[in-house]
Design an enzyme around this catalytic site. Structure first.
Site, short mmCIF file in Angstrom:
data_model
loop_
_atom_site.label_atom_id
_atom_site.label_comp_id
_atom_site.label_asym_id
_atom_site.label_seq_id
_atom_site.Cartn_x
_atom_site.Cartn_y
_atom_site.Cartn_z
N GLU A 14 0.85 -1.21 0.00
CA GLU A 14 0.00 0.00 0.00
C GLU A 14 0.89 1.26 0.00
O GLU A 14 1.95 1.27 0.64
CB GLU A 14 -0.83 -0.06 1.30
CG GLU A 14 -1.75 1.09 1.57
CD GLU A 14 -2.46 0.92 2.94
OE1 GLU A 14 -2.02 0.08 3.77
OE2 GLU A 14 -3.45 1.63 3.16
N LYS A 85 -9.53 2.21 -1.88
CA LYS A 85 -9.78 1.55 -0.59
C LYS A 85 -11.13 1.98 -0.01
O LYS A 85 -11.40 3.18 0.18
CB LYS A 85 -8.64 1.93 0.37
CG LYS A 85 -8.67 1.22 1.72
CD LYS A 85 -7.42 1.60 2.52
CE LYS A 85 -7.27 0.83 3.81
NZ LYS A 85 -6.01 1.16 4.51
N CYS A 118 -5.16 -3.34 2.62
CA CYS A 118 -4.90 -3.37 4.06
C CYS A 118 -6.15 -3.58 4.91
O CYS A 118 -6.72 -4.64 4.90
CB CYS A 118 -4.12 -2.12 4.46
SG CYS A 118 -3.13 -2.41 5.94
#
Ligand code: ACM
Length: 239
Positions: A14, A85, A118
């Site tokens: 990331e 995300k 994540c």
């Protein structure tokens, strides 16, 4: 490292060019790149074309006045696909806008790839949705700080019969008032949750595993249980 190895697909962590922490939203905006004019994307495109591989990497994406914590799949012919995300972790809410596009898949050399970033790991809906769409493999660029993710990802693979790659960061980052210790331990997991590659907790490494991604198409657990056919969605009453 890509120059010294051979693989069909590489997954990087990331926010791998900017670092994870920012002093302010303004700093995140200053460091973010718009896809139409991105030095990093152009560089990754060259690498993907030169090495005839796919590359997935996390980056700060500038779009108008917004910054997204995004990741990008780049194919050797220069095509790209972006995931923003959906679930922002803690201070990220100060720097980024939450993803605003539905989950989707990209197909590369016959393998259907889903991406999540994540903290998305803690929402089982993400891996489930990708698997129900037909993902063979989930790629998961990360800067993990909680210690449960790697073990939880084993469950995500087993409960969905998918492969997963978590590309995590090592070391510590201190920026402004924030201090983060990253857990390392990148991993490549099989559909049964076997750890095909178990990365170092504190050293930079590249890990490679061969997978037969078609294994994820067989959702049978035993002759009488099939993960998809045995679902009872009509009884799952909450959204
Ligand atoms: C995280 O989502 N990077 C903790």
């Amino acid at each position: 490292m890509i120059r010294d190895t051979r693989a069909d697909l590489y997954v990087l962590p990331e926010l791998c060019f900017t670092g994870y922490a920012f002093r302010s939203k303004q700093e995140a905006m200053d460091l973010a790149e718009s896809v139409s004019d991105s030095f990093s994307l152009n560089h990754i495109r060259e690498l993907a074309s030169e090495h005839k591989c796919g590359i997935i990497y996390g980056f700060a994406e500038l779009s108008g006045e917004k910054v997204y914590n995004s990741c990008c799949f780049v194919s050797p012919d220069g095509g790209h696909y972006i995931y923003r995300k959906l679930h922002l972790y803690y201070q990220e809410k100060e720097w980024f806008s939450p993803g605003d596009k539905p989950l989707g898949l990209v197909e590369f050399r016959g393998c259907r790839i889903g991406m999540m970033i994540c903290f998305d790991w803690i929402f089982p809906e993400v891996a489930r949705s990708l698997a129900l769409m037909g993902a063979h493999l989930i790629c998961h660029p990360s800067n993990l700080v909680m210690r449960y993710c790697q073990t939880t990802m084993v469950t995500r693979c087993v409960e969905n019969t998918v492969f997963a790659v978590t590309a995590n960061r090592i070391g510590r980052e201190t920026r402004g008032e924030y201090d983060f210790d990253f857990t390392g331990g990148s991993q490549i997991l099989s559909v049964r949750g076997d750890i095909l590659y178990d990365g170092s907790r504190d050293k930079e490494e590249i890990g490679i595993a061969d997978i037969n991604f078609r294994e994820s198409e067989d959702k049978r657990i035993n002759p009488k249980n099939d993960l998809w056919n045995d679902r009872r969605p009509e009884f799952y009453r909450v959204n």
